[in-house]
Scaffold this motif. Structure first.
Motif, short mmCIF file in Angstrom:
data_model
loop_
_atom_site.label_atom_id
_atom_site.label_comp_id
_atom_site.label_asym_id
_atom_site.label_seq_id
_atom_site.Cartn_x
_atom_site.Cartn_y
_atom_site.Cartn_z
N PHE A 116 0.85 -1.19 0.00
CA PHE A 116 0.00 0.00 0.00
C PHE A 116 0.88 1.24 0.00
O PHE A 116 1.81 1.34 0.80
CB PHE A 116 -0.90 -0.01 1.24
CG PHE A 116 -1.83 1.17 1.35
CD1 PHE A 116 -2.82 1.39 0.41
CD2 PHE A 116 -1.71 2.05 2.40
CE1 PHE A 116 -3.69 2.46 0.52
CE2 PHE A 116 -2.57 3.14 2.53
CZ PHE A 116 -3.56 3.34 1.58
N THR A 117 0.61 2.18 -0.89
CA THR A 117 1.43 3.39 -0.98
C THR A 117 0.65 4.65 -0.66
O THR A 117 1.14 5.76 -0.86
CB THR A 117 2.05 3.53 -2.39
OG1 THR A 117 1.01 3.63 -3.37
CG2 THR A 117 2.95 2.35 -2.71
N GLY A 118 -0.57 4.51 -0.15
CA GLY A 118 -1.41 5.67 0.15
C GLY A 118 -1.08 6.28 1.49
O GLY A 118 -0.05 5.98 2.11
N LEU A 119 -1.95 7.12 1.95
CA LEU A 119 -1.78 7.79 3.23
C LEU A 119 -1.87 6.80 4.37
O LEU A 119 -2.67 5.86 4.31
CB LEU A 119 -2.86 8.86 3.40
CG LEU A 119 -2.87 9.97 2.34
CD1 LEU A 119 -4.08 10.87 2.52
CD2 LEU A 119 -1.59 10.78 2.42
N PRO A 120 -1.09 6.97 5.44
CA PRO A 120 -1.12 6.05 6.57
C PRO A 120 -2.49 5.92 7.23
O PRO A 120 -2.83 4.89 7.76
CB PRO A 120 -0.11 6.63 7.55
CG PRO A 120 0.73 7.56 6.76
CD PRO A 120 -0.09 8.01 5.58
N ASP A 121 -3.32 6.98 7.17
CA ASP A 121 -4.64 6.90 7.79
C ASP A 121 -5.66 6.21 6.90
O ASP A 121 -6.80 6.02 7.29
CB ASP A 121 -5.12 8.29 8.21
CG ASP A 121 -5.27 9.25 7.05
OD1 ASP A 121 -6.09 10.16 7.13
OD2 ASP A 121 -4.55 9.08 6.05
N LEU A 123 -7.35 5.44 2.84
CA LEU A 123 -8.31 6.05 1.93
C LEU A 123 -9.01 4.90 1.23
O LEU A 123 -8.44 4.25 0.36
CB LEU A 123 -7.59 6.95 0.93
CG LEU A 123 -8.44 7.63 -0.14
CD1 LEU A 123 -9.46 8.58 0.50
CD2 LEU A 123 -7.57 8.41 -1.09
N ALA A 124 -10.22 4.59 1.65
CA ALA A 124 -10.88 3.38 1.17
C ALA A 124 -11.39 3.48 -0.26
O ALA A 124 -11.45 2.50 -0.96
CB ALA A 124 -12.03 3.02 2.10
N SER A 125 -11.77 4.66 -0.72
CA SER A 125 -12.38 4.75 -2.04
C SER A 125 -11.39 4.57 -3.18
O SER A 125 -11.67 3.89 -4.15
CB SER A 125 -13.10 6.10 -2.20
OG SER A 125 -14.16 6.17 -1.27
N VAL A 126 -10.23 5.19 -3.08
CA VAL A 126 -9.18 5.04 -4.09
C VAL A 126 -7.89 4.75 -3.33
O VAL A 126 -7.42 5.59 -2.57
CB VAL A 126 -9.01 6.31 -4.95
CG1 VAL A 126 -7.89 6.12 -5.95
CG2 VAL A 126 -10.32 6.64 -5.67
N ALA A 127 -7.35 3.57 -3.51
CA ALA A 127 -6.17 3.16 -2.74
C ALA A 127 -5.08 2.64 -3.67
O ALA A 127 -5.29 1.66 -4.37
CB ALA A 127 -6.55 2.10 -1.72
N PRO A 128 -3.93 3.31 -3.71
CA PRO A 128 -2.83 2.86 -4.57
C PRO A 128 -1.95 1.81 -3.90
O PRO A 128 -1.67 1.88 -2.71
CB PRO A 128 -2.04 4.15 -4.80
CG PRO A 128 -2.27 4.95 -3.55
CD PRO A 128 -3.65 4.59 -3.07
N PHE A 129 -1.56 0.83 -4.68
CA PHE A 129 -0.64 -0.22 -4.24
C PHE A 129 0.46 -0.33 -5.30
O PHE A 129 0.24 0.01 -6.47
CB PHE A 129 -1.35 -1.58 -4.14
CG PHE A 129 -2.36 -1.66 -3.04
CD1 PHE A 129 -2.06 -2.31 -1.86
CD2 PHE A 129 -3.62 -1.10 -3.18
CE1 PHE A 129 -3.00 -2.39 -0.83
CE2 PHE A 129 -4.56 -1.17 -2.16
CZ PHE A 129 -4.24 -1.82 -0.99
N ARG A 130 1.64 -0.77 -4.92
CA ARG A 130 2.72 -1.03 -5.87
C ARG A 130 2.97 -2.52 -5.85
O ARG A 130 3.41 -3.07 -4.86
CB ARG A 130 3.99 -0.27 -5.52
CG ARG A 130 5.06 -0.47 -6.58
CD ARG A 130 6.04 0.66 -6.66
NE ARG A 130 5.52 1.93 -7.09
CZ ARG A 130 5.26 2.28 -8.36
NH1 ARG A 130 5.47 1.44 -9.32
NH2 ARG A 130 4.81 3.47 -8.65
N VAL A 136 -0.96 -0.32 -8.96
CA VAL A 136 -2.28 -0.92 -9.10
C VAL A 136 -3.20 -0.11 -8.19
O VAL A 136 -2.98 -0.03 -7.00
CB VAL A 136 -2.29 -2.40 -8.67
CG1 VAL A 136 -3.69 -2.98 -8.77
CG2 VAL A 136 -1.29 -3.22 -9.49
N VAL A 137 -4.22 0.49 -8.77
CA VAL A 137 -5.12 1.34 -7.99
C VAL A 137 -6.43 0.59 -7.75
O VAL A 137 -7.05 0.10 -8.69
CB VAL A 137 -5.38 2.68 -8.71
CG1 VAL A 137 -6.34 3.54 -7.91
CG2 VAL A 137 -4.07 3.42 -8.94
N SER A 138 -6.81 0.51 -6.49
CA SER A 138 -8.10 -0.06 -6.12
C SER A 138 -9.11 1.08 -6.04
O SER A 138 -8.85 2.09 -5.39
CB SER A 138 -7.99 -0.75 -4.76
OG SER A 138 -9.27 -1.08 -4.28
#
Length: 168
Positions: A116-121, A123-130, A136-138
């Motif tokens: 997971f590469t998003g904010l530590p708190d 973000l459920a709607s758009v979440a980036p992963f590497r 890969v964006v969820s």
């Protein structure tokens, strides 16, 4: 994704929902967790290349029906190529949309959190992963169609979808 494609996916999910019994109470924790696990395994689990998509879908209990993968009475999963992206899209009934979004995000973090590469708190709607060096964006999108609540959960990757063998 086009409105027409969203409508077709919604209609497919609703048609399948009318066809059979449901093992879990719609919208409860078990209902949401089953769908979250499928999304994590089939969509995020096979991204970014989706090379093992068909085999993974089959292992997860999905069956190929009328060109899409289905499970339970209302789970529809498929790869869709559009606008330079390959998306794995799962459309499901979601009586408790917020609960479904939370369940999917929690499952993605449990299964793939180190990527997971998003904010530590969170973000459920758009979440980036590497994954494998590729973003890969969820994307989790609550929808409503004719008064029925459902969720479009997808993983998006830049590029083309793999060519699947006939029958997959």
């Amino acid at each position: 994704m086009s409105r027409r494609l969203n409508s077709l996916i919604a209609l497919s999910a609703l048609a399948l929902a009318a066809g059979g019994g449901v093992a879990q109470e719609p919208g409860n924790d078990a209902w949401n967790e089953r769908r979250a696990a499928l999304f994590s395994k089939v969509c995020m689990g096979t991204a970014p290349g989706y090379a093992d998509f068909a085999a993974t879908a089959r292992e997860a209990g999905l069956t190929r029906q009328d060109g899409v993968w289905v499970a339970e009475p209302e789970i529809v999963v498929n790869l869709v190529e559009h606008d330079g992206f390959c998306d794995c899209i799962m459309s499901v009934s979601a009586p408790d949309q917020a609960g479904m979004v939370d369940a999917i995000f929690d499952r993605l973090i449990a299964d793939h959190g180190e990527q997971f590469t998003g904010l530590p708190d969170g973000l459920a709607s758009v979440a980036p992963f590497r994954r494998e060096g590729v973003e890969v964006v969820s994307i989790l999108e609550p929808r409503e169609y004719d008064g029925t609540k459902w969720l479009s959960a997808r993983t998006a990757v830049v590029g083309t979808c793999p060519a699947l063998e006939a029958g997959q």
